[in-house]
Design an enzyme around this catalytic site. Structure first.
Site, short mmCIF file in Angstrom:
data_model
loop_
_atom_site.label_atom_id
_atom_site.label_comp_id
_atom_site.label_asym_id
_atom_site.label_seq_id
_atom_site.Cartn_x
_atom_site.Cartn_y
_atom_site.Cartn_z
N ARG A 141 0.84 -1.21 0.00
CA ARG A 141 0.00 0.00 0.00
C ARG A 141 0.87 1.25 0.00
O ARG A 141 0.85 2.07 0.92
CB ARG A 141 -0.98 -0.06 1.17
N ASP B 8 -13.08 -5.63 -1.26
CA ASP B 8 -13.34 -5.72 0.19
C ASP B 8 -14.29 -6.86 0.54
O ASP B 8 -14.42 -7.22 1.70
CB ASP B 8 -13.91 -4.40 0.72
#
Ligand code: EPZ
Length: 416
Positions: free
Chosen positions: A121, A305
């Site tokens: 990330r 997600d």
């Protein structure tokens, strides 16, 4: 203990109200810094990540007051531009404060936000795009300092779609001089909500919900009151709980219009879903094979997600299948824990292959991150016996009291 105990094998029946969206609340709370006064944000979920965002806002000098599900943010006395490392490190979304603080104060010093188990990330694209708006950034080993006397609007042709980069550029552009074009912009409903909030505060933004945003910088924004939409990922989570445990549940306020790909996928697994004006009715258990597998993508594609949640649906459905993770490089951390429960799953590159016909049994498993932790609780609902999911704190980052909500749906779960 920091865990959930689940008495599996019980079908669901009941209804629960879906909380406000975590991923809309966080950028909108950051955006309040762009106004000088008191904003009231309604329907903010009572979760750990919102707590950390409020702590960061307080550290910057904001006065914060929570009255029920309304959070009042007074930014009149903004005093600092350094944020406490422990809150920044704990929560990646602190990067969203970068664009807002640059627009408001012209200077930010902050630690690099933590990566997490789902991927490195990095924030390289955030920094690259902000430099193109006139921001000077000095990068250190663990922290960086960004300065901009005046943000300058520009055309941002991005190499790939990034939710966070789109949000940061919107926050930097609304008070910049001139016009900013963001393409391809992320189209997530959470981006649309952020644009709606900013337009209510006086911003000039065209193209919300499309892959091309055009933002005309204005001199000032004014405080406003805004209601955060319901959380489509939490709604999808409780949808998969019914697909796995079976039964009939009503998800009040579920944002069906933002869940098209998820609803279509659930129906392919054999569930019966009813879109109501005030929510989503879910009936039945997943018992069909998902032909062609499932691949995650940017919105409106299937959301990364919910990848772990639908891996559990696949494992419980008794059918063969595969899931491909195309957004993050390490989002299969749930697999070893599901294998402990009896699932048969093989990972090959970006794909996880699930073999049907392996029923799950409950045992002690450990959440490794937010969505995988919720998926382990869902798996335990369908598994035989009593299970424990440890590291509940990961789940608390994004779910308001998951044990209470699941009990409202008829599940036998408790804090452990
Ligand atoms: C947001 O994360 C969400 N978080 C994530 O939800 C969600 O999974 C993700 O968007 C994708 O939809 C919040 O909104 C708080 P990205 P974000 O930038 O913005 C790479 C949850 O469970 N990338 O769209 O960090 C990145 O590594 C969380 O609620 C760079 O390489 O996601 C990833 O592979 C998890 N360089 C891809 O882009 C950068 O500078 C997409 O990430 C930025 C991103």
């Amino acid at each position: 203990m920091d865990a959930v105990r689940i008495y599996g094998g019980k079908s669901l029946s009941g209804q629960t109200k879906i909380q406000g969206s975590k991923n809309a609340s966080l950028p909108i709370l950051a955006a309040t810094l762009l106004t000088d006064g008191i904003c009231e944000i309604e329907n903010c979920p009572d979760i750990a990540d919102v707590y950390h965002m409020l702590r960061l806002l307080r550290s910057l000098g904001c006065q914060i007051e929570r009255r029920g599900d309304v959070i009042r943010v007074d930014t009149t006395r903004l005093s600092e531009c350094d944020m406490p490392a422990d809150s920044v490190g704990v929560m990646r979304s602190s990067i969203m404060l970068l664009g807002a603080l640059l627009a408001r104060t012209g200077e930010v010093s902050m630690e690099y936000p933590g990566g997490c188990v789902i991927g490195k990330r990095p924030i390289d694209l955030h920094l690259y795009a902000l430099r193109r708006m006139g921001v000077e950034i000095e990068e250190g080993e663990t922290a960086f300092c960004a300065k901009a006397s005046r943000l300058v609007g520009t055309v941002q042709e991005l190499p790939f779609v990034s939710v966070g980069v789109t949000e940061n550029l919107i926050l930097a552009a609304v008070l910049a001089s001139g016009e900013t074009v963001i393409h391809p912009a992320a189209r997530e409903p959470e981006i649309q909500a952020l644009c709606e909030f900013l337009i209510c505060a006086g911003a000039k933004i065209a193209g919300a919900g499309t892959d091309r945003l055009v933002i005309e910088g204005v001199e000032k924004l004014h405080p406003t009151r805004f209601r955060v939409p319901a959380d489509r990922i939490v709604a999808g989570t409780y949808l998969t709980a019914c697909l796995c445990a079976g039964g009939r549940v009503f998800l009040q306020d579920a944002p069906c219009a933002h869940m098209e790909s998820v609803i279509a996928c659930a129906e392919r697994f054999g569930a019966r879903l009813g879109r109501e004006t005030d929510g989503l009715l879910v009936e039945g258990r997943a018992d069909r094979r998902l032909e062609g597998g499932l691949t995650t993508a940017v919105y409106p594609g299937f959301p990364t997600d919910l990848q772990s949640l639908f891996m559990v649906v696949m494992a419980v459905s008794g059918q063969d299948g595969f899931i491909e993770e195309d957004v993050f490089e390490n989002r299969f951390r749930i697999v070893p824990e599901l294998v402990k429960m009896g699932a048969c799953i093989q990972i090959a590159g970006t794909k996880a292959y699930i073999r049907g016909g392996h029923s799950l049994h409950n045992t002690i498993v450990e959440a490794q991150e937010l969505r995988g932790g919720a998926a382990l609780v869902v798996a335990a609902l369908a598994a035989e016996g009593t299970g424990i999911v440890k590291n509940r704190h990961f789940i608390d980052r994004g779910y308001e009291d998951i044990t209470l909500r699941l009990r409202e749906l008829g599940a036998a779960v408790e804090l452990a």
